[in-house]
Design a protein around this motif. Structure first.
Motif, PDB file in Angstrom:
ATOM      1  N   LEU A   1     -11.272   4.249  -4.242  1.00  0.00           N
ATOM      2  CA  LEU A   1     -12.489   3.448  -4.246  1.00  0.00           C
ATOM      3  C   LEU A   1     -12.163   1.956  -4.190  1.00  0.00           C
ATOM      4  O   LEU A   1     -12.795   1.189  -3.446  1.00  0.00           O
ATOM      5  CB  LEU A   1     -13.315   3.773  -5.498  1.00  0.00           C
ATOM      6  N   CYS A   2     -11.162   1.547  -4.962  1.00  0.00           N
ATOM      7  CA  CYS A   2     -10.754   0.134  -4.948  1.00  0.00           C
ATOM      8  C   CYS A   2     -10.268  -0.276  -3.562  1.00  0.00           C
ATOM      9  O   CYS A   2     -10.613  -1.358  -3.060  1.00  0.00           O
ATOM     10  CB  CYS A   2      -9.647  -0.106  -5.969  1.00  0.00           C
ATOM     11  N   ALA A   3      -9.455   0.576  -2.930  1.00  0.00           N
ATOM     12  CA  ALA A   3      -8.956   0.276  -1.590  1.00  0.00           C
ATOM     13  C   ALA A   3     -10.103   0.206  -0.587  1.00  0.00           C
ATOM     14  O   ALA A   3     -10.123  -0.666   0.295  1.00  0.00           O
ATOM     15  CB  ALA A   3      -7.941   1.328  -1.167  1.00  0.00           C
ATOM     16  N   ALA A   4     -11.088   1.117  -0.734  1.00  0.00           N
ATOM     17  CA  ALA A   4     -12.217   1.147   0.195  1.00  0.00           C
ATOM     18  C   ALA A   4     -13.068  -0.109   0.087  1.00  0.00           C
ATOM     19  O   ALA A   4     -13.514  -0.668   1.104  1.00  0.00           O
ATOM     20  CB  ALA A   4     -13.067   2.385  -0.073  1.00  0.00           C
ATOM     21  N   VAL A   5     -13.307  -0.588  -1.127  1.00  0.00           N
ATOM     22  CA  VAL A   5     -14.112  -1.805  -1.315  1.00  0.00           C
ATOM     23  C   VAL A   5     -13.398  -3.013  -0.719  1.00  0.00           C
ATOM     24  O   VAL A   5     -14.013  -3.867  -0.061  1.00  0.00           O
ATOM     25  CB  VAL A   5     -14.413  -2.028  -2.815  1.00  0.00           C
ATOM     26  N   LEU A   6     -12.078  -3.094  -0.918  1.00  0.00           N
ATOM     27  CA  LEU A   6     -11.311  -4.196  -0.328  1.00  0.00           C
ATOM     28  C   LEU A   6     -11.335  -4.122   1.195  1.00  0.00           C
ATOM     29  O   LEU A   6     -11.445  -5.146   1.885  1.00  0.00           O
ATOM     30  CB  LEU A   6      -9.875  -4.162  -0.838  1.00  0.00           C
ATOM     31  N   ALA A   7     -11.245  -2.917   1.726  1.00  0.00           N
ATOM     32  CA  ALA A   7     -11.296  -2.745   3.175  1.00  0.00           C
ATOM     33  C   ALA A   7     -12.663  -3.133   3.726  1.00  0.00           C
ATOM     34  O   ALA A   7     -12.772  -3.725   4.807  1.00  0.00           O
ATOM     35  CB  ALA A   7     -10.954  -1.305   3.550  1.00  0.00           C
ATOM     36  N   TRP A   8     -13.689  -2.804   2.973  1.00  0.00           N
ATOM     37  CA  TRP A   8     -15.055  -3.144   3.392  1.00  0.00           C
ATOM     38  C   TRP A   8     -15.252  -4.658   3.446  1.00  0.00           C
ATOM     39  O   TRP A   8     -15.879  -5.187   4.363  1.00  0.00           O
ATOM     40  CB  TRP A   8     -16.058  -2.506   2.444  1.00  0.00           C
ATOM     41  N   ASP A   9     -14.684  -5.372   2.467  1.00  0.00           N
ATOM     42  CA  ASP A   9     -14.765  -6.839   2.484  1.00  0.00           C
ATOM     43  C   ASP A   9     -13.999  -7.420   3.664  1.00  0.00           C
ATOM     44  O   ASP A   9     -14.379  -8.450   4.221  1.00  0.00           O
ATOM     45  CB  ASP A   9     -14.201  -7.420   1.177  1.00  0.00           C
ATOM     46  N   GLY A  10     -12.895  -6.777   4.009  1.00  0.00           N
ATOM     47  CA  GLY A  10     -12.150  -7.175   5.191  1.00  0.00           C
ATOM     48  C   GLY A  10     -11.345  -8.452   5.061  1.00  0.00           C
ATOM     49  O   GLY A  10     -10.901  -9.006   6.064  1.00  0.00           O
ATOM     50  N   LYS A  11     -11.136  -8.941   3.857  1.00  0.00           N
ATOM     51  CA  LYS A  11     -10.381 -10.175   3.662  1.00  0.00           C
ATOM     52  C   LYS A  11      -8.894  -9.859   3.514  1.00  0.00           C
ATOM     53  O   LYS A  11      -8.487  -9.194   2.559  1.00  0.00           O
ATOM     54  CB  LYS A  11     -10.876 -10.909   2.422  1.00  0.00           C
ATOM     55  N   LEU A  12      -8.099 -10.375   4.444  1.00  0.00           N
ATOM     56  CA  LEU A  12      -6.664 -10.136   4.368  1.00  0.00           C
ATOM     57  C   LEU A  12      -5.990 -11.103   3.407  1.00  0.00           C
ATOM     58  O   LEU A  12      -4.889 -10.824   2.924  1.00  0.00           O
ATOM     59  CB  LEU A  12      -6.035 -10.257   5.762  1.00  0.00           C
ATOM     60  N   VAL A  13      -6.630 -12.227   3.158  1.00  0.00           N
ATOM     61  CA  VAL A  13      -6.094 -13.218   2.224  1.00  0.00           C
ATOM     62  C   VAL A  13      -7.150 -13.496   1.161  1.00  0.00           C
ATOM     63  O   VAL A  13      -8.287 -13.853   1.471  1.00  0.00           O
ATOM     64  CB  VAL A  13      -5.715 -14.526   2.947  1.00  0.00           C
ATOM     65  N   LEU A  14      -6.764 -13.311  -0.120  1.00  0.00           N
ATOM     66  CA  LEU A  14      -7.692 -13.564  -1.228  1.00  0.00           C
ATOM     67  C   LEU A  14      -7.345 -14.838  -1.995  1.00  0.00           C
ATOM     68  O   LEU A  14      -8.224 -15.602  -2.370  1.00  0.00           O
ATOM     69  CB  LEU A  14      -7.679 -12.368  -2.199  1.00  0.00           C
ATOM     70  N   GLY A  15      -6.076 -15.016  -2.299  1.00  0.00           N
ATOM     71  CA  GLY A  15      -5.648 -16.161  -3.102  1.00  0.00           C
ATOM     72  C   GLY A  15      -5.803 -15.931  -4.596  1.00  0.00           C
ATOM     73  O   GLY A  15      -5.528 -16.820  -5.401  1.00  0.00           O
ATOM     74  N   HIS A  16      -6.241 -14.743  -4.977  1.00  0.00           N
ATOM     75  CA  HIS A  16      -6.417 -14.398  -6.392  1.00  0.00           C
ATOM     76  C   HIS A  16      -6.475 -12.880  -6.508  1.00  0.00           C
ATOM     77  O   HIS A  16      -6.490 -12.161  -5.505  1.00  0.00           O
ATOM     78  CB  HIS A  16      -7.696 -15.028  -6.960  1.00  0.00           C
ATOM     79  N   ALA A  17      -6.535 -12.402  -7.725  1.00  0.00           N
ATOM     80  CA  ALA A  17      -6.626 -10.956  -7.920  1.00  0.00           C
ATOM     81  C   ALA A  17      -7.986 -10.435  -7.466  1.00  0.00           C
ATOM     82  O   ALA A  17      -8.983 -11.163  -7.520  1.00  0.00           O
ATOM     83  CB  ALA A  17      -6.413 -10.615  -9.395  1.00  0.00           C
ATOM     84  N   PRO A  18      -8.058  -9.203  -6.979  1.00  0.00           N
ATOM     85  CA  PRO A  18      -9.340  -8.635  -6.542  1.00  0.00           C
ATOM     86  C   PRO A  18     -10.370  -8.645  -7.666  1.00  0.00           C
ATOM     87  O   PRO A  18     -10.034  -8.445  -8.834  1.00  0.00           O
ATOM     88  CB  PRO A  18      -8.980  -7.197  -6.151  1.00  0.00           C
ATOM     89  N   SER A  19     -11.628  -8.879  -7.307  1.00  0.00           N
ATOM     90  CA  SER A  19     -12.703  -8.923  -8.303  1.00  0.00           C
ATOM     91  C   SER A  19     -13.922  -8.218  -7.739  1.00  0.00           C
ATOM     92  O   SER A  19     -14.624  -8.765  -6.894  1.00  0.00           O
ATOM     93  CB  SER A  19     -13.029 -10.386  -8.638  1.00  0.00           C
ATOM     94  N   ASN A  20     -14.154  -6.973  -8.170  1.00  0.00           N
ATOM     95  CA  ASN A  20     -15.330  -6.226  -7.715  1.00  0.00           C
ATOM     96  C   ASN A  20     -15.625  -5.091  -8.692  1.00  0.00           C
ATOM     97  O   ASN A  20     -14.825  -4.793  -9.582  1.00  0.00           O
ATOM     98  CB  ASN A  20     -15.116  -5.677  -6.295  1.00  0.00           C
ATOM     99  N   TRP A  21     -16.765  -4.470  -8.502  1.00  0.00           N
ATOM    100  CA  TRP A  21     -17.209  -3.416  -9.432  1.00  0.00           C
ATOM    101  C   TRP A  21     -16.272  -2.201  -9.424  1.00  0.00           C
ATOM    102  O   TRP A  21     -16.107  -1.522 -10.439  1.00  0.00           O
ATOM    103  CB  TRP A  21     -18.625  -2.967  -9.083  1.00  0.00           C
ATOM    104  N   ALA A  22     -15.630  -1.931  -8.282  1.00  0.00           N
ATOM    105  CA  ALA A  22     -14.730  -0.781  -8.201  1.00  0.00           C
ATOM    106  C   ALA A  22     -13.523  -0.960  -9.107  1.00  0.00           C
ATOM    107  O   ALA A  22     -13.020   0.001  -9.703  1.00  0.00           O
ATOM    108  CB  ALA A  22     -14.286  -0.565  -6.757  1.00  0.00           C
ATOM    109  N   GLU A  23     -13.046  -2.211  -9.215  1.00  0.00           N
ATOM    110  CA  GLU A  23     -11.918  -2.492 -10.100  1.00  0.00           C
ATOM    111  C   GLU A  23     -12.294  -2.238 -11.560  1.00  0.00           C
ATOM    112  O   GLU A  23     -11.497  -1.697 -12.333  1.00  0.00           O
ATOM    113  CB  GLU A  23     -11.459  -3.941  -9.912  1.00  0.00           C
ATOM    114  N   ASP A  24     -13.530  -2.641 -11.928  1.00  0.00           N
ATOM    115  CA  ASP A  24     -13.999  -2.391 -13.301  1.00  0.00           C
ATOM    116  C   ASP A  24     -14.063  -0.895 -13.591  1.00  0.00           C
ATOM    117  O   ASP A  24     -13.607  -0.422 -14.633  1.00  0.00           O
ATOM    118  CB  ASP A  24     -15.390  -3.003 -13.507  1.00  0.00           C
TER     119      ASP A  24
END
Length: 392
Positions: A176-199
């Protein structure tokens, strides 16, 4: 497991950083418990492997907490490497539990493959892609761990199915975490991932870790109990059932007319011990046990009754089949050569067999009848098989 604490709503009872540290401390306690359990039973090496895997994840948790505060390429690579290594070792521990083989090849395969895929993007500054691949690969390693426990479920179905389901649930949270990151489509974040799936993933990890720890420790205790029971019912020299185990299996139920008890006794065994020594005698017993247990049907059982006497119980058989089986054992043993320090040795065995009755006969009585047939075979010249009905 990657989630920054910054920017979270202050009304939350616990922020992400607190939960992350709670995972770290509880995992550290689990690692110490596993290590202590292994210290008490050094034969269960998978416990040590599993303890190491949890310890690596603990280090990753605290390294990631530092990454949340100060994002950087080097620290990001370290956290990915630690998490993937920890889960690879966890997969190795599951394989070691099921097979009792070395986990090192599987650990090397899991860590090497995941490193080759996830670390280069992170090292090149594509942290969004790196975290996406890390979550996907972590899920694969956890699904692999679940599959190993599932394959071994016959040993303790309830516990192992529970462990497999909890590992699968944890793996699904990483998917789920990987899918949410893929959906955002950002290859560069500059920080740790922050979304509901991580919680959600963190909550699942905390719950699953508790359940997996409890089930696995209970599973290990059950394995120890079964091991001690097998030891109590196994003849140490030959590996066959002992007399007690044979009576536990057959002593209480009546013996039907289609069940045969065959008793074997090695001919001249005392002379073998006197002439060739007890080490040679032990080797003779082990060779006979090997011959006796060859080509057994699933419902048949063999045991060492004591000394040089052995017994075989044949279910759903006929007199001619029982005689042929005993004759096969006799002939095969007579044809074997036992190597000793003083030279090769050939031995023979005598046997007697008896059947139960249509209305059911006690196991003791059938065993006694087979013994009488055995003694008659000994008196008749040894190295032969005799039916109780012809022993009179």
């Amino acid at each position: 497991m990657q989630k920054p604490g910054a920017g979270k709503d202050a009304c939350m009872l616990l922020d992400y950083n607190s939960l992350l540290l709670a995972v770290g401390f509880s995992a550290a306690c689990l690692s110490l418990t596993l290590f202590g359990t292994w210290m008490a039973a050094r034969s269960d090496k998978f416990l040590l492997t599993w303890a190491v895997s949890v310890l690596v994840v603990v280090v990753e948790v605290f390294a990631y907490d530092a990454y949340i505060a100060r994002p950087g390429t080097a620290l990001g690579v370290l956290t990915l490497a630690l998490l993937l290594l920890g889960f690879s070792v966890m997969l190795g521990a599951a394989y070691q539990f099921r097979t009792r083989r070395s986990p090192l090849p599987l650990i090397a395969l899991g860590a090497g493959t995941s490193y080759a895929l996830a670390l280069p993007p992170m090292a090149l500054g594509y942290d969004g892609l790196g975290f996406m691949l890390e979550n996907a690969l972590a899920a694969l390693l956890l699904f692999g761990t679940a599959y190993e426990y599932w394959r071994g479920r016959a040993e303790a179905p309830v516990h192992l199915i529970g462990v497999a389901l909890l590992y699968s649930l944890t793996a699904a949270s990483f998917v789920l975490c990987a899918a949410v990151l893929a959906w955002d489509g950002k290859l560069v974040l500059g920080h740790a991932p922050s979304n509901w799936a991580e919680d959600l993933s963190l909550v699942i990890v905390i719950a699953s870790m508790t359940g997996i720890g409890a089930l696995s420790l209970a599973l290990n205790q059950g394995r120890h109990a079964r091991h001690h029971q097998r030891e109590a019912q196994t003849d140490a020299l030959t590996g066959l059932l002992n007399r007690r185990a044979l009576f536990d299996l057959h002593g209480k139920a009546p013996v039907s007319a289609f069940t045969a008890v065959v008793v074997f006794d090695l001919d001249g065994f005392k002379a073998i011990n006197d002439q060739f020594g007890h080490a040679a005698g032990d080797e003779v017993l082990k060779v006979f046990a090997e011959v006796l247990s060859a080509d057994l049907r699933p419902n048949d059982s063999v045991a060492r009754m004591g000394g040089e006497e052995f017994a075989m119980v044949l279910r759903r058989t006929l007199p001619e089949t029982a005689e042929a089986t005993a004759e096969r054992v006799r002939a095969a043993f007579a044809a074997r050569t036992v190597e000793t320090e003083t030279g090769p040795l050939r031995c023979t065995v005598s046997a007697g067999f008896a059947f139960g009755s249509s209305d059911g006969m006690s196991f003791d009585k059938v065993l006694s009848a087979a013994d009488k047939a055995l003694y008659a075979a000994k008196r008749g010249g040894r190295n032969r098989v005799l039916d109780f009905r012809r022993a009179g």
